[in-house]
Write a protein that holds these residues in place. Structure first.
Motif, mmCIF file in Angstrom:
data_model
loop_
_atom_site.group_PDB
_atom_site.id
_atom_site.type_symbol
_atom_site.label_atom_id
_atom_site.label_comp_id
_atom_site.label_asym_id
_atom_site.label_seq_id
_atom_site.Cartn_x
_atom_site.Cartn_y
_atom_site.Cartn_z
ATOM 1 N N ARG B 24 1.641 -0.683 -4.096
ATOM 2 C CA ARG B 24 1.673 -0.655 -2.638
ATOM 3 C C ARG B 24 1.288 0.741 -2.140
ATOM 4 N NH1 ARG B 24 6.838 -1.210 -0.945
ATOM 5 N NH2 ARG B 24 7.230 -2.682 -2.609
ATOM 6 N N GLN B 25 1.733 1.785 -2.896
ATOM 7 C CA GLN B 25 1.441 3.135 -2.439
ATOM 8 C C GLN B 25 -0.018 3.521 -2.622
ATOM 9 O OE1 GLN B 25 4.175 5.725 -4.350
ATOM 10 N NE2 GLN B 25 5.764 5.428 -2.826
ATOM 11 N N LEU B 26 -0.662 2.879 -3.589
ATOM 12 C CA LEU B 26 -2.062 3.189 -3.828
ATOM 13 C C LEU B 26 -2.870 2.810 -2.594
ATOM 14 C CD1 LEU B 26 -3.115 4.298 -6.555
ATOM 15 C CD2 LEU B 26 -3.974 2.003 -7.011
ATOM 16 N N PRO B 27 -3.645 3.731 -2.037
ATOM 17 C CA PRO B 27 -4.466 3.347 -0.886
ATOM 18 C C PRO B 27 -5.429 2.243 -1.306
ATOM 19 C CG PRO B 27 -4.532 5.716 -1.265
ATOM 20 C CD PRO B 27 -3.835 5.108 -2.410
ATOM 21 N N SER B 28 -5.701 1.360 -0.396
ATOM 22 C CA SER B 28 -6.495 0.196 -0.780
ATOM 23 C C SER B 28 -7.873 0.613 -1.285
ATOM 24 C CB SER B 28 -6.639 -0.751 0.396
ATOM 25 O OG SER B 28 -7.244 -0.037 1.460
ATOM 26 N N TRP B 29 -8.428 1.684 -0.716
ATOM 27 C CA TRP B 29 -9.763 2.131 -1.117
ATOM 28 C C TRP B 29 -9.789 2.488 -2.589
ATOM 29 C CZ3 TRP B 29 -14.562 2.310 -1.587
ATOM 30 C CH2 TRP B 29 -15.243 3.413 -2.066
ATOM 31 N N GLU B 30 -8.716 3.200 -3.042
ATOM 32 C CA GLU B 30 -8.680 3.594 -4.438
ATOM 33 C C GLU B 30 -8.579 2.384 -5.349
ATOM 34 O OE1 GLU B 30 -6.287 6.821 -5.533
ATOM 35 O OE2 GLU B 30 -7.543 8.146 -4.303
ATOM 36 N N ARG B 31 -7.807 1.380 -4.875
ATOM 37 C CA ARG B 31 -7.665 0.187 -5.704
ATOM 38 C C ARG B 31 -9.018 -0.521 -5.830
ATOM 39 N NH1 ARG B 31 -3.628 -4.188 -3.906
ATOM 40 N NH2 ARG B 31 -3.178 -2.514 -2.450
ATOM 41 N N VAL B 32 -9.725 -0.563 -4.710
ATOM 42 C CA VAL B 32 -11.052 -1.184 -4.747
ATOM 43 C C VAL B 32 -11.961 -0.413 -5.692
ATOM 44 C CG1 VAL B 32 -13.132 -1.620 -3.393
ATOM 45 C CG2 VAL B 32 -10.878 -2.138 -2.434
ATOM 46 N N ARG B 33 -11.881 0.935 -5.575
ATOM 47 C CA ARG B 33 -12.776 1.758 -6.367
ATOM 48 C C ARG B 33 -12.517 1.609 -7.860
ATOM 49 N NH1 ARG B 33 -12.958 8.046 -5.259
ATOM 50 N NH2 ARG B 33 -11.230 7.796 -6.686
ATOM 51 N N GLU B 34 -11.268 1.337 -8.200
ATOM 52 C CA GLU B 34 -10.920 1.203 -9.612
ATOM 53 C C GLU B 34 -11.393 -0.129 -10.193
ATOM 54 O OE1 GLU B 34 -8.518 3.309 -11.738
ATOM 55 O OE2 GLU B 34 -9.680 4.649 -10.460
ATOM 56 N N SER B 35 -11.600 -1.132 -9.330
ATOM 57 C CA SER B 35 -11.821 -2.470 -9.858
ATOM 58 C C SER B 35 -13.182 -2.576 -10.524
ATOM 59 C CB SER B 35 -11.717 -3.504 -8.744
ATOM 60 O OG SER B 35 -12.942 -3.544 -8.045
ATOM 61 N N GLU B 36 -13.207 -3.424 -11.556
ATOM 62 C CA GLU B 36 -14.402 -3.540 -12.364
ATOM 63 C C GLU B 36 -15.579 -4.068 -11.541
ATOM 64 O OE1 GLU B 36 -14.113 -6.292 -15.582
ATOM 65 O OE2 GLU B 36 -15.370 -5.034 -16.827
ATOM 66 N N LEU B 37 -15.269 -5.061 -10.707
ATOM 67 C CA LEU B 37 -16.331 -5.675 -9.909
ATOM 68 C C LEU B 37 -17.012 -4.624 -9.044
ATOM 69 C CD1 LEU B 37 -17.489 -8.508 -9.365
ATOM 70 C CD2 LEU B 37 -16.110 -8.528 -7.283
#
Lengths: 311, 394
Positions: B24-37
């Motif tokens: 939840r704390q991870l900003p959404s942008w970072e989560r997107v950036r980490e994703s393989e897709l």
């Protein structure tokens, strides 16, 4: 030529080949063994030694490169070979001291990959500086006049005199360094440092001075090798890297930190090269790597190497 | 004893909450950036735009016109450097013998194309397989000693490959002349590699670029997958502390060998692509300067990141091919003499600048090793996070 004469000739050639590797490898080996510093720029020290020797022994004509642009086409001191044999090692010794103080020392605590990268980068820089100064072409480093002839040996017949001198000079230098390391207090500290640096420091001996000297001596040996080996090959900015790889093999085969190991490894590699050149020339260069692979598979620490004390 | 199961349940619950909270704390942008897709999609877009931006976009000025081929070459070396970095940046092993795999694959691909099949895909597979196999053999021998010995041994065996190709195997490799008999067929039997892509040639140029670019995207995806898998985590664990990894029961030697083989495979893919790119295999591809170049690229770009080495490859090749052609370094920078001059009388800072490019690169390399161990990419990241801090983010 009889078979015996041929065998002895090949053996002598191998000894002479190996001698140059021994000179370069001893420096590499004691620096690596004592300081745990891997010096990919050691070939650059050899390069400096060769060019310095070239400058001192004769007048060279520079046709391209920066020196020529600045108008210095013939340069050189024409002092002869013997002064070069004294001056060049002193100069390279000083370069070694500077290198220890400003390059190696700040990197003792960094990972060894960083040390390799740094010295690799330095080697490129030195090589490029020489290329800019002297141009990319090859120079002929003439043998000294008093040793350019042939000599009559009992079994072999005629043999180039210079090759015997190389073997002789190398033997003398090796004995000198061996004496320094084995029979002086300085050598005692160095050897102890090679085995277990931490323990030596705990005994209250400061290692920074001996480390400085080891680096200087190692560099000076590369300088000697540059002068002695110069007349064997054409002199160009690439010789530093060309000598580095076989010399590292000598270190690895002989065992890091061992002078006798470096001598043994150098002779082994030199003889392998000479024998293969005589028997199967196209395999000569490959042979030394096969030799290294066999030695390592059988004895990973090198022929005369000791298992390191794990910190 | 009776409360033990409860405790375990609690612990499990706790872990669950921790993970959830972290997410939840991870900003959404970072989560997107980490994703393989996202990584794969972004790479695809970047690869597709690269030659246009690099060689044809009007904004880049005339200096770069006609460097479509350089864009292809940068991707090939990018794959090589990326694979090299899997070893250096993630496992902590410095190899000076990767020319053996690059060159070995290049020769294998060339010989295969001349004697067996000229289908590009099969040629690449043959070269890559050869490189993977030789990486396994060389790794087996070199990994007997760790650290510095590894660097020296890989250097030595790389040189051995060079001398093998030079002389004993000259009948196959062409010796000093290199291998000249490369035959290349059509991609999938349909597309001629040197023809422009119909309708899209303004963007990506030829089919050759499409092939190289497609494989580059696949390589990035594969490397990304490996690094984010538990297997890749072990590589990092070994880099951080080999002894500790050994103590927790991992067979470190095996993992190191696998890392070596994987990076050798990447080098093989790149080497085979190089054969397709140049339709010729020079002997120098085996020489240890090739290994040195990939070391410089990876370190310059930044080890320990997926894209750093690719950036490093780009910078290196750009400097090698374009900056080295610049005769005078002037202020303002005007590029090679034949292109337009922005100012009537620019101030000449350095004459004969092109001749110094290797020296300058060497100095920059030394500076990067000493000052920025994370390379250009690390610098980007630092600047990026500084900007985000300025913008009020974390």
């Amino acid at each position: 030529m009889s078979v015996l004469a041929e065998v002895v000739t090949v053996a002598l050639n191998g000894l002479q080949q190996g001698a140059i590797y021994v000179l370069v490898a001893i420096g590499l080996s004691i620096i690596l063994g004592t300081l745990k510093f891997v010096n990919f720029a050691h070939g650059a020290l050899y390069l400096i030694g060769t060019y310095a020797g070239l400058l001192i022994t004769l007048e060279i004509n520079v046709t391209d490169g920066k020196l020529a642009d600045w108008g210095y086409t013939p340069i050189g001191l024409e002092w002869g070979f013997l002064p070069a044999l004294v001056i060049v090692p002193s100069v390279v010794f000083a370069v070694g001291l500077l290198m220890e103080r400003f390059v190696a020392r700040p990197f003792y605590d960094r990972p060894d990959t960083d040390q390799i990268l740094l010295t690799f980068g330095l080697a490129i820089v030195v090589q490029e500086v020489f290329k800019i100064l002297f141009g990319g072409q090859s120079y002929n480093f003439a043998r000294p006049g008093w040793a350019s002839g042939q000599v009559d040996l009992p079994i072999v017949g005629t043999f180039p005199e210079w090759r015997l001198y190389i073997i002789g000079i190398t033997a003398a230098v090796v004995v000198l360094v061996y004496g320094l390391i084995e029979y002086t207090d300085f050598g005692l500290v160095v050897r102890a440092g090679t085995r277990d640096a931490e323990m030596v420091e705990l005994l209250g001996i400061k290692l920074s001075r001996p480390y400085l000297m080891v680096f200087g001596v190692g560099a000076a040996l590369a300088g000697v090798a540059g002068v002695v080996g110069g007349p064997l090959y054409a002199v160009n900015p690439n010789i530093g890297t060309e000598i580095l790889v076989p010399s590292f093999l000598v270190v690895v085969i002989g065992g890091v930190g061992s002078i006798t190991g470096a001598v043994l490894g150098g002779i082994l590699i030199g003889e392998t090269l000479a024998i293969l050149v005589a028997v199967a020339p196209q395999w000569s260069q490959v042979g030394i790597y096969v030799l290294a692979a066999i030695v390592l598979l059988a004895r990973p620490q090198g022929l005369l190497g000791v298992e390191e004390v794990t910190p | 004893m009776s409360d033990e199961p409860t405790e375990t349940a609690d612990a499990a619950e706790d872990t669950g909450t921790v993970v959830e909270r972290a997410e939840r704390q991870l900003p959404s942008w970072e989560r997107v950036r980490e994703s393989e897709l996202f990584v794969v999609a972004a790479t695809t877009v970047a690869v597709a735009l690269f030659p246009w931006l690099f060689a044809r976009a009007p904004v880049v000025s005339g200096v770069l016109q006609g460097y479509q081929d350089l864009a292809t070459l940068i991707l090939i070396w990018g794959i090589f450097a990326m694979g090299f970095n899997l070893l250096l940046g993630y496992t902590g092993l410095l190899s000076f013998g990767h020319a053996a795999f690059w060159g070995g694959a290049a020769y294998a691909a060339g010989v295969f194309s001349a004697n067996v099949s000229s289908s590009p895909i099969l040629v690449i597979l043959a070269g890559t397989a050869f490189a993977a196999l030789s990486a396994w053999v060389l790794g087996f021998v070199s990994l007997r000693r760790g650290g510095i010995y590894f660097a020296i041994l890989t250097l030595a065996f790389g040189q051995m490959a060079y001398y093998m190709a030079l002389s004993p195997l000259a009948g196959i490799t062409g010796g000093e002349n290199g291998f000249t008999g490369v035959e290349l067929g059509k991609l999938f039997g349909v597309f001629e590699l040197r023809y422009p892509v119909p309708g899209l040639d303004w963007l990506v140029g030829t089919w050759k670029y499409v092939l190289v670019g497609g494989i580059a995207v696949l390589c990035v995806a594969a490397a990304n997958r490996i690094l984010h898998s538990p297997y890749g985590m072990v590589f990092r664990a070994i880099r951080e502390n080999e002894q500790r990894a050994e103590f927790v029961g991992l067979n470190v030697w095996r993992y190191k060998l696998m890392a070596f083989v994987i990076s050798g495979t990447f080098a093989g893919i790149a080497g085979s692509l190089f054969t397709i790119y140049s339709a010729y295999v020079p002997l120098s591809s085996f020489y240890w300067t090739t290994s040195g170049e990939v070391v410089i690229m990876a370190v310059l770009g930044g080890v320990g990141s997926l894209f750093g080495p690719i950036v490093g490859a780009g910078v290196y090749l750009y400097v090698e091919n374009i900056v080295s052609g610049v005769q005078q370094l002037t202020l303002p920078f005007t590029g090679p003499a034949e292109y337009l001059t922005l100012v009537e009388e620019p101030v000449v800072i350095l004459d004969g600048f092109g001749a110094y490019w290797h020296l300058i690169l060497g100095l920059v390399f030394v500076a990067v090793v000493v000052l920025f161990p994370r390379g250009i990419w690390g610098l980007f990241e630092d600047v990026g996070s500084a900007l985000r801090r300025l913008g009020g983010g974390r």
